[in-house]
Design an enzyme around this catalytic site. Structure first.
Site, PDB file in Angstrom:
ATOM      1  N   ASP A 299       0.564 -56.061 -98.547  1.00  0.00           N
ATOM      2  CA  ASP A 299       1.040 -56.488 -97.990  1.00  0.00           C
ATOM      3  C   ASP A 299       0.056 -58.288 -98.587  1.00  0.00           C
ATOM      4  O   ASP A 299      -1.043 -57.818 -97.291  1.00  0.00           O
ATOM      5  CB  ASP A 299       1.768 -57.513 -97.468  1.00  0.00           C
ATOM      6  CG  ASP A 299       1.539 -58.592 -96.644  1.00  0.00           C
ATOM      7  OD1 ASP A 299       0.834 -59.949 -96.852  1.00  0.00           O
ATOM      8  OD2 ASP A 299       3.004 -58.590 -96.067  1.00  0.00           O
ATOM      9  N   HIS A 300      -0.674 -58.306 -99.343  1.00  0.00           N
ATOM     10  CA  HIS A 300      -2.298 -58.945 -99.777  1.00  0.00           C
ATOM     11  C   HIS A 300      -2.992 -59.718 -97.952  1.00  0.00           C
ATOM     12  O   HIS A 300      -4.421 -59.937 -98.433  1.00  0.00           O
ATOM     13  CB  HIS A 300      -2.648 -59.679-100.953  1.00  0.00           C
ATOM     14  CG  HIS A 300      -2.139 -61.271-101.074  1.00  0.00           C
ATOM     15  ND1 HIS A 300      -0.960 -61.060-101.102  1.00  0.00           N
ATOM     16  CD2 HIS A 300      -2.922 -61.574-100.813  1.00  0.00           C
ATOM     17  CE1 HIS A 300      -1.134 -62.509-101.206  1.00  0.00           C
ATOM     18  NE2 HIS A 300      -2.024 -62.680-100.777  1.00  0.00           N
TER      19      HIS A 300
ATOM     20  N   HIS B 264       4.635 -62.175 -95.223  1.00  0.00           N
ATOM     21  CA  HIS B 264       2.712 -62.489 -94.606  1.00  0.00           C
ATOM     22  C   HIS B 264       3.125 -62.899 -93.632  1.00  0.00           C
ATOM     23  O   HIS B 264       2.481 -62.062 -92.652  1.00  0.00           O
ATOM     24  CB  HIS B 264       2.343 -63.011 -95.776  1.00  0.00           C
ATOM     25  CG  HIS B 264       1.923 -62.783 -97.017  1.00  0.00           C
ATOM     26  ND1 HIS B 264       2.262 -61.554 -97.714  1.00  0.00           N
ATOM     27  CD2 HIS B 264       2.382 -63.771 -97.881  1.00  0.00           C
ATOM     28  CE1 HIS B 264       1.967 -61.769 -98.878  1.00  0.00           C
ATOM     29  NE2 HIS B 264       2.376 -62.778 -99.297  1.00  0.00           N
TER      30      HIS B 264
ATOM     31  N   LYS C 239      -6.877 -59.711 -96.148  1.00  0.00           N
ATOM     32  CA  LYS C 239      -7.820 -61.642 -95.757  1.00  0.00           C
ATOM     33  C   LYS C 239      -8.691 -60.811 -94.767  1.00  0.00           C
ATOM     34  O   LYS C 239      -7.975 -60.440 -93.292  1.00  0.00           O
ATOM     35  CB  LYS C 239      -6.719 -62.091 -95.375  1.00  0.00           C
ATOM     36  CG  LYS C 239      -5.712 -62.610 -96.872  1.00  0.00           C
ATOM     37  CD  LYS C 239      -4.984 -63.848 -96.374  1.00  0.00           C
ATOM     38  CE  LYS C 239      -4.328 -64.169 -97.290  1.00  0.00           C
ATOM     39  NZ  LYS C 239      -5.370 -64.503 -98.248  1.00  0.00           N
TER      40      LYS C 239
ATOM     41  N   GLU D  75       0.993 -73.998 -98.853  1.00  0.00           N
ATOM     42  CA  GLU D  75      -0.158 -74.383-100.577  1.00  0.00           C
ATOM     43  C   GLU D  75       0.280 -75.668-100.864  1.00  0.00           C
ATOM     44  O   GLU D  75       1.264 -76.447-100.744  1.00  0.00           O
ATOM     45  CB  GLU D  75       0.738 -73.959-101.143  1.00  0.00           C
ATOM     46  CG  GLU D  75       1.054 -71.406-100.839  1.00  0.00           C
ATOM     47  CD  GLU D  75       0.682 -71.205-101.695  1.00  0.00           C
ATOM     48  OE1 GLU D  75       0.150 -70.101-102.453  1.00  0.00           O
ATOM     49  OE2 GLU D  75       2.393 -70.761-101.779  1.00  0.00           O
TER      50      GLU D  75
ATOM     51  N   LYS E 163       5.279 -75.202-100.251  1.00  0.00           N
ATOM     52  CA  LYS E 163       4.653 -75.615-101.698  1.00  0.00           C
ATOM     53  C   LYS E 163       4.991 -77.177-101.865  1.00  0.00           C
ATOM     54  O   LYS E 163       5.865 -77.335-101.294  1.00  0.00           O
ATOM     55  CB  LYS E 163       5.698 -74.810-103.178  1.00  0.00           C
ATOM     56  CG  LYS E 163       5.611 -72.501-102.818  1.00  0.00           C
ATOM     57  CD  LYS E 163       4.993 -72.861-103.840  1.00  0.00           C
ATOM     58  CE  LYS E 163       5.050 -71.001-104.701  1.00  0.00           C
ATOM     59  NZ  LYS E 163       3.419 -70.199-104.012  1.00  0.00           N
TER      60      LYS E 163
ATOM     61  N   ASP F 265       9.731 -65.061-100.250  1.00  0.00           N
ATOM     62  CA  ASP F 265       8.185 -65.142-100.498  1.00  0.00           C
ATOM     63  C   ASP F 265       7.474 -65.294 -99.266  1.00  0.00           C
ATOM     64  O   ASP F 265       5.676 -64.257 -99.964  1.00  0.00           O
ATOM     65  CB  ASP F 265       7.733 -66.170-101.140  1.00  0.00           C
ATOM     66  CG  ASP F 265       6.968 -66.493-102.727  1.00  0.00           C
ATOM     67  OD1 ASP F 265       6.975 -64.521-103.184  1.00  0.00           O
ATOM     68  OD2 ASP F 265       5.561 -66.991-102.810  1.00  0.00           O
TER      69      ASP F 265
END
Ligand code: BG6
Length: 473
Positions: A170-171, A233, A175, A209, A329, A228
């Site tokens: 999970d990128h 996240h 961070k 975003e 988004k 998503d």
């Protein structure tokens, strides 16, 4: 990165090496690791994809990807350290057998940068060709589409791999600012004492975003904002904010506490969820088409590009403290932020006209961009009158450390090569995250609408009312 030493010698295999993820994230991350001297001293980097490329053609494309997407300019010497390891194997012509032939080391890291529908089959083939032995396998979200498909994927992976070989990314966890949540909480006793229902009114998390679908319309249509971003996240960030102190900073001790924290989050009530889809609007003066006009999107699509929810956490520390989460988004700007809103003073000595209706005591963790932390409180402005105005103490990564944060994928690739699983998801945690969102996926509320360039549908304001969403100015 602990020790800042090159990872141990191993091969790196990129399955899906010509795809978007490899081009935008993985190849630039490998290059930046090479620049920092963190790439293994020995071992091949093998690109594997359907196209028929020579090694040289793959190198040329990789260089282009790095020039375009690396956070630092290409240094010819560092580039060479990576370029001389790059090889390419054509999937159509040679299959994974070709990778086995060109592999140089027994130890290897295999990164599955493919569509999720190929994960299970690729792992089976890797195993057939002996490529899972001594290997670590990195897989990208989404880990399934819902609870049953996540369980099926897990079962398929576990048939060929030991859980200790699986690195689920999970990128967000790569961070710097997300990792800092634990250092901030458990390195500073002053905040930890306030980190509970006695002091905190509510917590809110925004992952906004301004970009739209970026050519991913067809895939996004099958996913939507809730799956998503919120399911993975944001729930990961919530688990770091709410977990109890681990018994040590070892990987399993931290992962145990994170999973416990996820177990305390009640499955989300669909009545406390708002889904939205953007219609035409304007961002930074630019006209933006509506979601349904995007390439790859059905003209009558019901997929949400915005999702907000209220979480309830059933634990002694958090009972009664609502967590409001939202993502979207085509919001006015890119901002990921956590706000911890503290309770108001028991008695207000200042007239409500002098301060806002909300308590001024607020801690903001700016995850990105403009990474930092701010604490707001009241202060008396100079002058003969007793007045009170909200002011801020602020920490910024850029000013304090004079360095740009590393890209999440650099950190995660390095940790996977180094065998450190702390920042990767465990199977029980993934399963629990799906359980939390399951009621919403089974019975989603109707999609509402918002203009591109706004902060989401008005229903989202009602969800948090009488409180209000906020992001740092
Ligand atoms: C990905 C989502 O996981 O995260 C994308 O699939 C989203 O839709 C991206 O754009 C955001 O990542 P970041 O690091 O830019 O916040």
């Amino acid at each position: 990165m602990r020790g800042m030493e090159a990872a141990e010698p191993q091969d790196i295999v990129l399955v899906g090496a010509t795809g978007d993820l490899a081009r935008r994230k993985l190849l630039p991350a490998l290059y930046n690791l090479a620049l920092d001297g963190l790439l293994p001293d020995e071992g091949a980097v093998i690109g594997y994809a359907r196209g028929d490329l020579s090694d040289d053609e793959f190198r040329r494309r990789a260089r282009e990807a790095v020039s375009e997407h690396s956070r630092r300019a290409v240094d010819p010497e560092a580039w060479e350290t990576l370029a001389r390891r790059l090889r390419f194997v054509c999937a159509r012509e040679h299959g994974l057998e070709g990778v086995a032939r060109r592999s140089e080391r027994e130890r290897r890291l295999v990164y599955l940068a493919t569509p999720p529908s190929l994960f299970a089959e690729t792992v089976r083939e890797l195993s057939e060709h002996g490529l899972t032995r001594g290997g670590r396998i990195v897989i990208e979200k989404p880990f399934g589409y819902d609870l049953p498909s996540a369980e099926a994927l897990d079962a398929a992976l576990q048939r060929h791999l030991d859980e200790r070989q699986i690195y689920r990314i999970d990128h967000y966890l790569g961070k710097e600012t997300v990792q800092n949540i634990l250092v901030f909480r458990f390195g500073n006793a002053i905040f930890e004492r306030l980190w509970n229902r006695d002091a905190i009114d509510h917590v809110q998390i925004t992952v906004g975003e301004s970009i739209g679908l970026e050519g991913r319309g067809a895939t996004y249509e099958t996913v939507g904002a809730f799956r998503d971003i919120l399911q993975n996240h944001v729930l990961q960030v919530v688990s770091l904010l709410t977990m109890e102190p681990p018994t040590s900073f070892e990987a399993e001790a931290i992962r145990d506490e994170k999973v416990k924290a996820l177990h305390a989050i009640a499955p989300i009530d669909p009545g406390e969820v708002v889904l939205g889809q953007y219609t035409r609007g304007v961002i930074d003066g630019e006209p933006i088409p509506g979601y349904r006009e995007e390439e790859g999107v059905a003209p009558d699509s019901g997929t949400e590009s915005f999702a907000a929810a209220r979480l309830r956490i059933d634990s002694w520390r958090w009972a009664g403290v609502p967590f409001f989460i939202r993502t979207g988004k085509r919001l006015p700007r890119r901002v990921s932020e956590v706000t911890i809103q503290f309770r108001d003073a028991p008695i207000r000595f200042f007239q409500p006209t002098q301060v806002s209706a909300l308590s001024p005591n607020r801690l903001t963790l700016r995850l990105q961009p403009d990474e930092g932390i701010a604490l707001s409180f009241l202060a008396k402005p100079p002058g003969p009158e007793v007045d009170a105005r909200p002011v801020r103490m602020s920490f910024s990564y850029g000013d304090s450390f004079m360095t740009e944060p590393q890209e999440a994928y650099e950190r995660l690739l390095y940790d996977a090569m180094d065998g450190d699983r702390t920042l990767f998801l465990r199977s029980d945690g993934v399963r629990r995250a799906w359980e939390i969102v399951d009621p919403v996926l089974s019975d989603p509320p109707p999609v509402t609408y918002y203009a591109a360039g706004s902060w989401g549908p008005p229903e989202a304001e009602r969800l948090i009312s009488p409180r209000a969403w906020r992001v740092d100015d």
